[in-house]
Every structure is written in structure tokens, then in C-alpha cells.
Design a protein around this motif. Structure first.
Motif, mmCIF file in Angstrom:
data_model
loop_
_atom_site.group_PDB
_atom_site.id
_atom_site.type_symbol
_atom_site.label_atom_id
_atom_site.label_comp_id
_atom_site.label_asym_id
_atom_site.label_seq_id
_atom_site.Cartn_x
_atom_site.Cartn_y
_atom_site.Cartn_z
ATOM 1 N N SER A 212 0.694 -1.127 0.039
ATOM 2 C CA SER A 212 0.123 -0.464 0.125
ATOM 3 C C SER A 212 0.687 1.053 -0.166
ATOM 4 C CB SER A 212 -1.210 -0.347 1.150
ATOM 5 O OG SER A 212 -0.037 0.042 2.161
ATOM 6 N N LYS A 213 0.521 2.724 0.196
ATOM 7 C CA LYS A 213 1.422 4.081 -0.381
ATOM 8 C C LYS A 213 2.192 3.688 0.572
ATOM 9 C CE LYS A 213 -2.888 5.453 -0.820
ATOM 10 N NZ LYS A 213 -3.991 6.397 -1.429
ATOM 11 N N ASN A 214 1.550 3.640 2.422
ATOM 12 C CA ASN A 214 2.439 3.558 3.520
ATOM 13 C C ASN A 214 3.161 2.471 3.594
ATOM 14 O OD1 ASN A 214 0.493 1.389 4.051
ATOM 15 N ND2 ASN A 214 -0.491 2.587 5.645
ATOM 16 N N ASN A 215 3.084 1.464 2.434
ATOM 17 C CA ASN A 215 4.759 0.932 2.505
ATOM 18 C C ASN A 215 4.448 -0.536 2.936
ATOM 19 O OD1 ASN A 215 5.402 1.846 0.920
ATOM 20 N ND2 ASN A 215 7.179 3.436 2.030
ATOM 21 N N GLY A 254 -2.436 4.162 -5.611
ATOM 22 C CA GLY A 254 -0.972 3.927 -5.736
ATOM 23 C C GLY A 254 -0.390 2.468 -4.976
ATOM 24 N N ASN A 255 -1.563 2.229 -4.744
ATOM 25 C CA ASN A 255 -0.707 0.632 -4.702
ATOM 26 C C ASN A 255 -0.104 -0.109 -5.582
ATOM 27 O OD1 ASN A 255 -2.177 0.213 -2.145
ATOM 28 N ND2 ASN A 255 -3.934 -0.693 -2.663
ATOM 29 N N THR A 275 2.905 -0.659 -10.754
ATOM 30 C CA THR A 275 1.222 -0.592 -10.080
ATOM 31 C C THR A 275 0.314 0.476 -11.028
ATOM 32 O OG1 THR A 275 3.870 1.105 -9.550
ATOM 33 C CG2 THR A 275 1.472 2.262 -9.281
ATOM 34 N N THR A 277 -3.190 2.999 -11.115
ATOM 35 C CA THR A 277 -4.002 4.161 -10.477
ATOM 36 C C THR A 277 -5.409 4.110 -11.035
ATOM 37 O OG1 THR A 277 -2.126 5.311 -11.229
ATOM 38 C CG2 THR A 277 -4.493 6.296 -11.194
#
Length: 318
Positions: A212-215, A254-255, A275, A277
Motif C-alpha cells: 500500500s501507499k504507506n509501504n 497508488g498501490n 503500480t 492508478t
């Protein structure tokens, strides 16, 4: 006149003789002397002789792993001979192969008294290397069917020795993930394809992960993954494809999705990323556009009415 009679002469005393030994003691002393002399001779001879070395063949203790179509050399080191160089006219080397599917060994190459006999196309040995104790076997363009146990049997008259090594033939796969970037409307469906081609042996592991976007990594639902059965190619290698189904929401924008592949030929797991979008659904967009247009129309109407009222008020005053 009587002459004087001389006294009879006495025998002169000779060197004293040792007292005679008893028969048994004389025999024992002689035997002991002979034993001492024999032992001394043996010690002298043993001091002049060097202990004979034992002929040995060294081929390594770990399997030899090579790639399909490589030109390879299977080692066979000879040791334990007493000369600076081997006399190749007085020795022989035979290479054998036992494949997993065969019941018996089969000859691959024979060297005898300088003569070379190859039972496999392109197999060879070097005379100059052999003189230095290197009986390595060269095989060009190795194939999967030639994997197995190789045995190097050496005769250096009058001794012989042999050794074995396991040969593994592998093929490293090519891996591709498509598309590398994917754009999808919210709540719509698309797929990612991870292809693993031209690998051997037929044992490969494919996994999917989501970052995820927060890694934060998380697993992907099993029902969204479809991995087919491996398919054999004409050259004996295999192909397999794994497909991941995507049906994201706006929160998934963004995942990063990862295809993770493990195979015997990879020193570490291979990771490929795609990636994501996510865009708003068309229905939502149409609603927004409709709302904007409606607002504009309403403003026009209000403006028109205001203008009309203003104009009438001016006419009344005049």
C-alpha cells in the motif's frame, strides 16, 4: 767325561682359551647373533625404501550444476603416483554415466595408451592435462538428458582408482509482469499477468503481494489468483503463467502489486512490480459534470431573470 744332560724343554704357554660353553648356550648365542644381523639388514633396507603412495581420484563432494547448452568440463584429478608426469602410454581412463532413468552405466569416453574413443559427440580429453594428472572430460552443449552420476575410472599400472560426481543441468527462467503500470476505474476489473518461461527443473513458486501507499505489505486474496499448469516446451523447458484479478476502490490508488518468483537457479527471490492508478468511475464523473452544467444553467437563468426585472423597473421609471 760325562756331558751335562740338558733338561727336557717344556711347551711354551699359548694364549688362554675361553672356557667351553655348554652346547645349549653356544647355540643360543649364535642364533641371537644371526637374528641381530638379520634385523639390522631389514632396518637398513627399510630405511632405504619409501612407502608406496595410493592412487586416488578426486572429483569433488558437491553436485556440479550447469546450464542447458553450456560447454562444460567435469573434473577428475589423479593423485598418488610417484613420477613428475604420468606416462600416458601406460595408463587408461574410462568415463561412465548413469542417468536417473537407466539401470546401468553407459560409457561416455575411453582413453587407453594414447588412443581416444568417444561415445558421445564432441566429448574429449587433453593429453597434456592428463600427463599432469588432470583427466577432466569436456562436453559441449550439455543437455538435460545428460544429467546424472559421472564416474571416472583410472588405471595407472599396476594400480587403479575411481571417483564419482553428480551433474545437474538447469535452465534459468525469464520472468515478465504486464502491464507494469495499470490504470483502472474504481470498482472496475482488470488483470495482471506474471509469465515465467523456459525454466528447468519443473519446480517454480509464484506468489503475489500488495504494497500500500504507506509501504505495508499484505497478501492477496487467493480467489483473485489463478495460476495455470506448467507447459513443456520442445527443448524440455517449461512455461507457466499466473494471473491476478484487480477490482480496486479509490482507496487502492497508488498501490504496488508484486509478482514474487522462486526457482532453483535464482540466488534470491525475483520481485517484479506493477503500480496501480485508480480513477473515478464514469457514472460518478457524469454526475459531477451534470451537476456543474446544471449549476451553470441555473446561474444563467437567475442572471437572465435579474436582467429582465431590472429592465422593467427602468421602463416604469421612465
Amino acid at each position: 767325561m760325562k756331558g751335562n744332560r740338558s733338561a727336557p724343554s717344556l711347551p711354551r704357554p699359548g694364549p688362554a682359551k675361553p672356557p667351553a660353553l655348554p652346547r645349549s648356550m653356544g647355540w643360543g648365542a649364535g642364533s641371537a647373533g644371526r637374528c641381530c644381523r638379520l634385523l639390522g639388514l631389514l632396518l637398513c633396507l627399510s630405511g632405504g625404501l619409501q612407502p608406496a603412495e595410493t592412487l586416488q581420484v578426486l572429483m569433488g563432494s558437491t553436485p556440479l550444476t550447469v546450464s542447458l547448452d553450456d560447454n562444460i568440463s567435469i573434473p577428475c584429478k589423479i593423485s598418488g603416483y610417484n613420477t613428475a608426469e604420468l606416462d600416458i602410454k601406460n595408463m587408461g581412463v574410462t568415463w561412465y554415466l548413469k542417468t536417473p532413468r537407466a539401470d546401468q552405466e553407459e560409457k561416455v569416453f575411453t582413453f587407453h595408451a594414447g588412443a581416444h574413443i568417444s561415445y558421445r559427440n564432441g566429448a574429449s580429453m587433453s593429453d597434456s592435462d592428463l600427463r599432469r594428472g588432470d583427466a577432466a572430460l569436456s562436453l559441449p552443449q550439455i543437455q538435460f538428458k545428460e544429467a546424472g552420476i559421472y564416474r571416472c575410472y583410472v588405471i595407472v599400472a599396476p594400480s587403479d582408482a575411481h571417483g564419482t560426481v553428480v551433474l545437474e543441468v538447469v535452465a534459468q527462467p525469464t520472468v515478465s509482469l504486464s502491464p507494469k503500470e495499470v490504470t483502472i476505474e474504481s470498482n472496475k476489473e482488470k488483470t495482471l499477468s506474471c509469465e515465467v518461461n523456459k525454466f528447468y527443473p519443473n519446480s517454480v513458486d509464484i506468489k503475489w503481494m500488495k504494497a500500500s501507499k504507506n509501504n505495508q505489505d499484505s497478501s492477496v486474496a487467493a480467489e483473485d489468483i489463478r495460476t495455470g499448469a506448467s507447459v513443456e516446451n520442445e527443448d524440455g523447458t517449461f512455461n507457466v503463467t499466473s494471473i491476478l484479478r484487480l477490482q480496486p476502490s479509490m482507496q487502492d490508488n497508488g498501490n504496488v502489486y508484486r509478482c514474487i518468483v522462486s526457482h532453483k537457479t535464482f540466488p534470491a527471490k525475483l520481485l517484479l512490480n506493477s503500480t496501480l492508478t485508480v480513477t473515478a468511475a464514469k457514472s460518478d464523473l457524469n454526475s459531477i459534470i451534470g451537476a456543474v452544467i446544471g449549476t451553470i444553467i441555473a446561474c444563467i437563468i437567475v442572471l437572465g431573470l435579474g436582467t429582465f426585472v431590472y429592465c422593467r423597473c427602468l421602463k416604469k421609471r421612465t
